[in-house]
Enzyme design. Structure first.
Site, PDB file in Angstrom:
ATOM      1  N   ARG A  13       0.563  -1.305  -0.267  1.00 27.58           N
ATOM      2  CA  ARG A  13       0.039   0.054   0.088  1.00 27.58           C
ATOM      3  C   ARG A  13       0.869   1.220  -0.039  1.00 27.58           C
ATOM      4  NH1 ARG A  13      -0.653   4.662   2.894  1.00 27.58           N
ATOM      5  NH2 ARG A  13      -0.523   3.452   4.860  1.00 27.58           N
ATOM      6  N   CYS A 237       3.492   9.655   1.143  1.00 27.37           N
ATOM      7  CA  CYS A 237       2.366  10.268   0.857  1.00 27.37           C
ATOM      8  C   CYS A 237       2.098  10.857  -0.321  1.00 27.37           C
ATOM      9  CB  CYS A 237       1.737  10.755   1.940  1.00 27.37           C
ATOM     10  SG  CYS A 237      -0.018  11.605   1.826  1.00 27.37           S
TER      11      CYS A 237
HETATM   12 ZN    ZN Z   1       2.917   6.559   5.333  1.00 26.03          ZN
END
Ligand code: ZN
Length: 302
Positions: A13, A237
């Site tokens: 992820r 991110c």
């Molecule tokens: Zn992270």
């Protein structure tokens, strides 16, 4: 022996989300390599907008393959109710809902204020529990925000307390942009632990400024036993300028195991998983341990 730790591998992820998309088959190859390390928990994808995060647009296709690995606990990240519904429909039973502690990052990440994201915790808990699944709340931007500056630690603790009150099953705090240092890590862990009595607070750390392992150790000394990391130190991110890789699983495992703290994870297999991730992404891993070729073996330079 000291108290063991429970590491969650987030490479499929967090490790992939800012990279150019790789095929579902490549992700299955990565997850297969990660399962071979013995890690008990893997965050496999996130159910978010495919326009916002094209690298994870195949979340359902990845989830459909998870039956291959019985005995491993798989989870997925969500950012709102739509993601929760998709994740539950795809068969996930562990869901992580991320709440930014700052408005600037929250707006950039999910298009709503931090407070509005906090307000969503209760209905999300209801939806998740109604499906017999478990919800973890991850408080992102727990130290500093690239838009708003330092995050007040009390705000992080307040979100944790409200997540507990709303019925969340577990709480983690995330240094999304990798600015924390050991003393601040310990301070935030203490505040959040006090705000969430009886909860085993988890830590999600990035090594952006080289402090990741020091922060993990500080967290351990302040009672943290659950850690997120990514083989090969990939990650970051997409909605936080300057963000970069997670702490690498192989370095975390090396640090803890060499210190007499069990991880349940095989180091050689983790180094191999880091090589697999590097090959699939076509870029070198951000891992000193991998560059060094692994732990020192007498008779071999390195
Ligand atoms: Zn992270």
């Amino acid at each position: 022996m000291s108290a063991p730790v429970d590491i969650r591998e987030v490479g499929p992820r967090d490790g992939l989300q800012i990279e150019a998309p790789i095929t579902t088959e490549a992700k299955i190859e990565l997850i297969d390599a990660l399962v071979a390390t013995g890690v008990g928990r893997i965050e496999v994808t996130s159910f978010v907008s495919p326009r916002a995060v094209p690298a994870l647009a195949d979340a359902e296709a990845v989830a459909a393959q998870l039956g291959r690995w019985p005995g491993v606990t798989f989870s997925a990240l969500v950012a709102g109710m739509g993601g929760v519904r998709r994740a539950l429909a795809a068969g996930l039973t562990r869901i992580e809902y991320v709440v930014s502690a700052s408005d600037g990052h929250s707006m950039a990440n999910v298009g709503r204020s931090s407070e509005d994201s906090v307000t969503l915790i209760a209905p999300i808990v209801e939806l998740v529990h109604g499906a017999g699944a478990e919800l973890e709340v991850i408080v992102a931007i727990a130290f500093d925000c690239p838009f708003d500056g330092p995050t007040p630690p009390q705000r992080v603790a307040e979100i944790a307390a409200r997540a507990v009150a709303a019925g969340a099953d577990s709480i983690s705090v995330a240094d999304t942009v990798g600015t924390a240092t050991p003393r601040r890590t310990g301070d935030v862990v203490d505040l959040v632990s006090a705000a969430a009595p009886g909860f085993d607070v988890g830590l999600h750390l990035h090594n952006t400024r080289g402090q990741g392992l020091a922060n993990a150790w500080a967290g351990y000394e302040h009672g943290v036993r659950r850690f997120d990391s990514a083989a090969g130190g990939f990650g970051g991110c997409p909605f936080a300028p300057g963000a970069s890789g997670n702490i690498s699983t192989e370095e975390l495992v090396y640090m803890f195991e060499d210190s007499g703290i069990a991880t349940g994870i095989d180091l050689a297999a983790t180094l191999e998983a880091a090589r697999v991730a590097s090959r699939l992404l076509g870029k070198p891993a951000d891992s000193n341990l991998l560059r060094a070729g692994g732990p020192l073996v007498p008779g071999r330079l390195g």
